[in-house]
Design a protein around this motif. Sequence first.
Motif, PDB file in Angstrom:
ATOM      1  N   ILE A 130       0.837  -1.203   0.000  1.00 37.27           N
ATOM      2  CA  ILE A 130       0.000   0.000   0.000  1.00 37.27           C
ATOM      3  C   ILE A 130       0.872   1.254   0.000  1.00 37.27           C
ATOM      4  CG2 ILE A 130      -1.638   1.343   1.381  1.00 37.27           C
ATOM      5  CD1 ILE A 130      -2.888  -1.383   2.204  1.00 37.27           C
ATOM      6  N   ILE A 131       1.914   1.256   0.827  1.00 36.86           N
ATOM      7  CA  ILE A 131       2.825   2.408   0.872  1.00 36.86           C
ATOM      8  C   ILE A 131       3.503   2.593  -0.482  1.00 36.86           C
ATOM      9  CG2 ILE A 131       4.981   3.259   1.891  1.00 36.86           C
ATOM     10  CD1 ILE A 131       3.994   1.969   4.548  1.00 36.86           C
ATOM     11  N   SER A 132       3.932   1.500  -1.109  1.00 37.60           N
ATOM     12  CA  SER A 132       4.560   1.600  -2.431  1.00 37.60           C
ATOM     13  C   SER A 132       3.597   2.143  -3.477  1.00 37.60           C
ATOM     14  CB  SER A 132       5.072   0.230  -2.883  1.00 37.60           C
ATOM     15  OG  SER A 132       6.241  -0.112  -2.208  1.00 37.60           O
ATOM     16  N   MET A 133       2.335   1.746  -3.388  1.00 41.48           N
ATOM     17  CA  MET A 133       1.337   2.255  -4.331  1.00 41.48           C
ATOM     18  C   MET A 133       1.138   3.755  -4.157  1.00 41.48           C
ATOM     19  SD  MET A 133      -1.710  -0.530  -4.408  1.00 41.48           S
ATOM     20  CE  MET A 133      -1.293  -2.209  -4.020  1.00 41.48           C
ATOM     21  N   LEU A 134       1.053   4.187  -2.896  1.00 41.52           N
ATOM     22  CA  LEU A 134       0.787   5.598  -2.627  1.00 41.52           C
ATOM     23  C   LEU A 134       1.990   6.489  -2.910  1.00 41.52           C
ATOM     24  CD1 LEU A 134      -1.246   5.278   0.698  1.00 41.52           C
ATOM     25  CD2 LEU A 134      -2.130   5.735  -1.599  1.00 41.52           C
ATOM     26  N   LEU A 135       3.171   6.043  -2.543  1.00 43.72           N
ATOM     27  CA  LEU A 135       4.352   6.897  -2.658  1.00 43.72           C
ATOM     28  C   LEU A 135       5.081   6.775  -3.996  1.00 43.72           C
ATOM     29  CD1 LEU A 135       5.956   6.575   0.889  1.00 43.72           C
ATOM     30  CD2 LEU A 135       4.487   8.382   0.016  1.00 43.72           C
ATOM     31  N   PHE A 136       5.119   5.572  -4.539  1.00 41.84           N
ATOM     32  CA  PHE A 136       5.955   5.330  -5.714  1.00 41.84           C
ATOM     33  C   PHE A 136       5.184   4.896  -6.950  1.00 41.84           C
ATOM     34  CE2 PHE A 136       8.594   4.304  -1.950  1.00 41.84           C
ATOM     35  CZ  PHE A 136       9.465   5.373  -2.034  1.00 41.84           C
ATOM     36  N   GLY A 137       3.868   4.834  -6.861  1.00 36.48           N
ATOM     37  CA  GLY A 137       3.067   4.457  -8.011  1.00 36.48           C
ATOM     38  C   GLY A 137       3.173   2.986  -8.380  1.00 36.48           C
ATOM     39  N   TYR A 138       3.512   2.146  -7.405  1.00 36.87           N
ATOM     40  CA  TYR A 138       3.599   0.706  -7.652  1.00 36.87           C
ATOM     41  C   TYR A 138       2.237   0.156  -8.061  1.00 36.87           C
ATOM     42  CZ  TYR A 138       3.573  -4.257  -6.508  1.00 36.87           C
ATOM     43  OH  TYR A 138       3.401  -5.616  -6.555  1.00 36.87           O
ATOM     44  N   PRO A 154       0.503  -3.661  -8.899  1.00 34.43           N
ATOM     45  CA  PRO A 154       0.721  -5.105  -8.980  1.00 34.43           C
ATOM     46  C   PRO A 154       0.400  -5.684 -10.360  1.00 34.43           C
ATOM     47  CG  PRO A 154      -0.954  -4.578  -7.319  1.00 34.43           C
ATOM     48  CD  PRO A 154      -0.493  -3.297  -7.920  1.00 34.43           C
ATOM     49  N   THR A 155      -0.385  -4.969 -11.164  1.00 37.44           N
ATOM     50  CA  THR A 155      -0.729  -5.478 -12.498  1.00 37.44           C
ATOM     51  C   THR A 155       0.283  -5.064 -13.560  1.00 37.44           C
ATOM     52  OG1 THR A 155      -2.133  -3.547 -12.888  1.00 37.44           O
ATOM     53  CG2 THR A 155      -3.191  -5.516 -11.952  1.00 37.44           C
ATOM     54  N   ASP A 156       1.165  -4.120 -13.230  1.00 35.50           N
ATOM     55  CA  ASP A 156       2.178  -3.656 -14.176  1.00 35.50           C
ATOM     56  C   ASP A 156       3.465  -4.454 -13.967  1.00 35.50           C
ATOM     57  OD1 ASP A 156       3.843  -2.309 -15.902  1.00 35.50           O
ATOM     58  OD2 ASP A 156       3.938  -0.479 -14.705  1.00 35.50           O
ATOM     59  N   PRO A 157       3.883  -5.248 -14.948  1.00 31.65           N
ATOM     60  CA  PRO A 157       5.078  -6.076 -14.759  1.00 31.65           C
ATOM     61  C   PRO A 157       6.376  -5.266 -14.657  1.00 31.65           C
ATOM     62  CG  PRO A 157       4.236  -6.302 -16.997  1.00 31.65           C
ATOM     63  CD  PRO A 157       3.256  -5.476 -16.247  1.00 31.65           C
ATOM     64  N   ASP A 158       6.336  -4.000 -15.033  1.00 34.30           N
ATOM     65  CA  ASP A 158       7.543  -3.179 -14.979  1.00 34.30           C
ATOM     66  C   ASP A 158       7.704  -2.408 -13.673  1.00 34.30           C
ATOM     67  OD1 ASP A 158       8.319  -3.958 -17.512  1.00 34.30           O
ATOM     68  OD2 ASP A 158       7.189  -2.336 -18.487  1.00 34.30           O
ATOM     69  N   SER A 159       6.672  -2.394 -12.832  1.00 36.87           N
ATOM     70  CA  SER A 159       6.788  -1.657 -11.573  1.00 36.87           C
ATOM     71  C   SER A 159       7.344  -2.588 -10.484  1.00 36.87           C
ATOM     72  CB  SER A 159       5.448  -1.067 -11.156  1.00 36.87           C
ATOM     73  OG  SER A 159       4.546  -2.069 -10.802  1.00 36.87           O
ATOM     74  N   VAL A 160       8.088  -1.990  -9.568  1.00 37.51           N
ATOM     75  CA  VAL A 160       8.741  -2.750  -8.505  1.00 37.51           C
ATOM     76  C   VAL A 160       8.258  -2.236  -7.154  1.00 37.51           C
ATOM     77  CG1 VAL A 160      10.957  -3.367  -7.462  1.00 37.51           C
ATOM     78  CG2 VAL A 160      10.775  -3.099  -9.944  1.00 37.51           C
ATOM     79  N   ASP A 161       7.916  -3.149  -6.275  1.00 37.36           N
ATOM     80  CA  ASP A 161       7.499  -2.819  -4.915  1.00 37.36           C
ATOM     81  C   ASP A 161       8.761  -2.708  -4.043  1.00 37.36           C
ATOM     82  OD1 ASP A 161       6.328  -2.532  -2.462  1.00 37.36           O
ATOM     83  OD2 ASP A 161       5.415  -4.522  -2.412  1.00 37.36           O
ATOM     84  N   TRP A 162       9.400  -1.532  -4.086  1.00 40.48           N
ATOM     85  CA  TRP A 162      10.663  -1.348  -3.376  1.00 40.48           C
ATOM     86  C   TRP A 162      10.494  -1.440  -1.870  1.00 40.48           C
ATOM     87  CZ3 TRP A 162      14.788  -2.125  -6.021  1.00 40.48           C
ATOM     88  CH2 TRP A 162      14.831  -1.824  -7.382  1.00 40.48           C
ATOM     89  N   VAL A 163       9.426  -0.898  -1.347  1.00 39.28           N
ATOM     90  CA  VAL A 163       9.191  -0.945   0.095  1.00 39.28           C
ATOM     91  C   VAL A 163       8.962  -2.396   0.529  1.00 39.28           C
ATOM     92  CG1 VAL A 163       7.725  -0.141   1.989  1.00 39.28           C
ATOM     93  CG2 VAL A 163       8.260   1.393   0.101  1.00 39.28           C
ATOM     94  N   GLY A 164       8.190  -3.129  -0.248  1.00 38.66           N
ATOM     95  CA  GLY A 164       7.952  -4.535   0.049  1.00 38.66           C
ATOM     96  C   GLY A 164       9.228  -5.357  -0.025  1.00 38.66           C
ATOM     97  N   LEU A 165      10.062  -5.041  -1.000  1.00 33.01           N
ATOM     98  CA  LEU A 165      11.339  -5.733  -1.144  1.00 33.01           C
ATOM     99  C   LEU A 165      12.225  -5.501   0.075  1.00 33.01           C
ATOM    100  CD1 LEU A 165      13.237  -7.398  -2.969  1.00 33.01           C
ATOM    101  CD2 LEU A 165      14.022  -5.238  -3.912  1.00 33.01           C
ATOM    102  N   LEU A 166      12.310  -4.261   0.519  1.00 29.74           N
ATOM    103  CA  LEU A 166      13.116  -3.952   1.708  1.00 29.74           C
ATOM    104  C   LEU A 166      12.560  -4.620   2.962  1.00 29.74           C
ATOM    105  CD1 LEU A 166      13.949  -0.180   1.109  1.00 29.74           C
ATOM    106  CD2 LEU A 166      15.482  -2.144   0.921  1.00 29.74           C
ATOM    107  N   CYS A 167      11.239  -4.625   3.100  1.00 30.54           N
ATOM    108  CA  CYS A 167      10.617  -5.289   4.256  1.00 30.54           C
ATOM    109  C   CYS A 167      10.859  -6.790   4.221  1.00 30.54           C
ATOM    110  CB  CYS A 167       9.120  -4.997   4.299  1.00 30.54           C
ATOM    111  SG  CYS A 167       8.716  -3.308   4.740  1.00 30.54           S
ATOM    112  N   SER A 168      10.761  -7.379   3.043  1.00 29.35           N
ATOM    113  CA  SER A 168      11.009  -8.816   2.898  1.00 29.35           C
ATOM    114  C   SER A 168      12.442  -9.166   3.268  1.00 29.35           C
ATOM    115  CB  SER A 168      10.716  -9.275   1.470  1.00 29.35           C
ATOM    116  OG  SER A 168       9.363  -9.121   1.176  1.00 29.35           O
ATOM    117  N   LEU A 169      13.382  -8.347   2.828  1.00 25.17           N
ATOM    118  CA  LEU A 169      14.784  -8.582   3.172  1.00 25.17           C
ATOM    119  C   LEU A 169      15.020  -8.436   4.668  1.00 25.17           C
ATOM    120  CD1 LEU A 169      16.672  -6.861   0.223  1.00 25.17           C
ATOM    121  CD2 LEU A 169      16.524  -9.310   0.719  1.00 25.17           C
TER     122      LEU A 169
END
Length: 125
Positions: A42-50, A52-67
């Motif tokens: 949700i944060i990635s969608m609001l802040l970075f325009g992530y 989930p249906t766009d294969p070129d967008s990356v969920d950077w916040v989710g990636l950092l949280c996962s790591l």
Amino acid sequence: MGFQEAVRTCLQKYATFSGRAPRSEYWWFVLFCILVGIAAAIISMLLFGYSPTDPDSVDWVGLLCSLALLLPSLAVGVRRLHDIDRSGWWMLLILIPLLGAIVLIIFAAQRGTTGSNRFGADPLP
């Protein structure tokens, strides 16, 4: 063990692969990881325009949280396996697509060994 206590315990034992974890600690931490993932998306969608249906967008916040949650997730999984008197090496089953995950879910749902086992004392009083 409640939600807050389980999350606190797992984060305090960030990379502790020894000892045992009861079912409640494991499953509350799994729920916490799912909720963090949803919040991160949700944060990635609001802040970075992530999107989930766009294969070129990356969920950077989710990636950092996962790591950030990878090591404590592995650690609590290993401690959960220790509670049912299995070696932590059983976590490698996750590398087998679908079947490995099913087996690990079954293991995580099993009641822990009553009393002490080779991995330590019973985590439940």
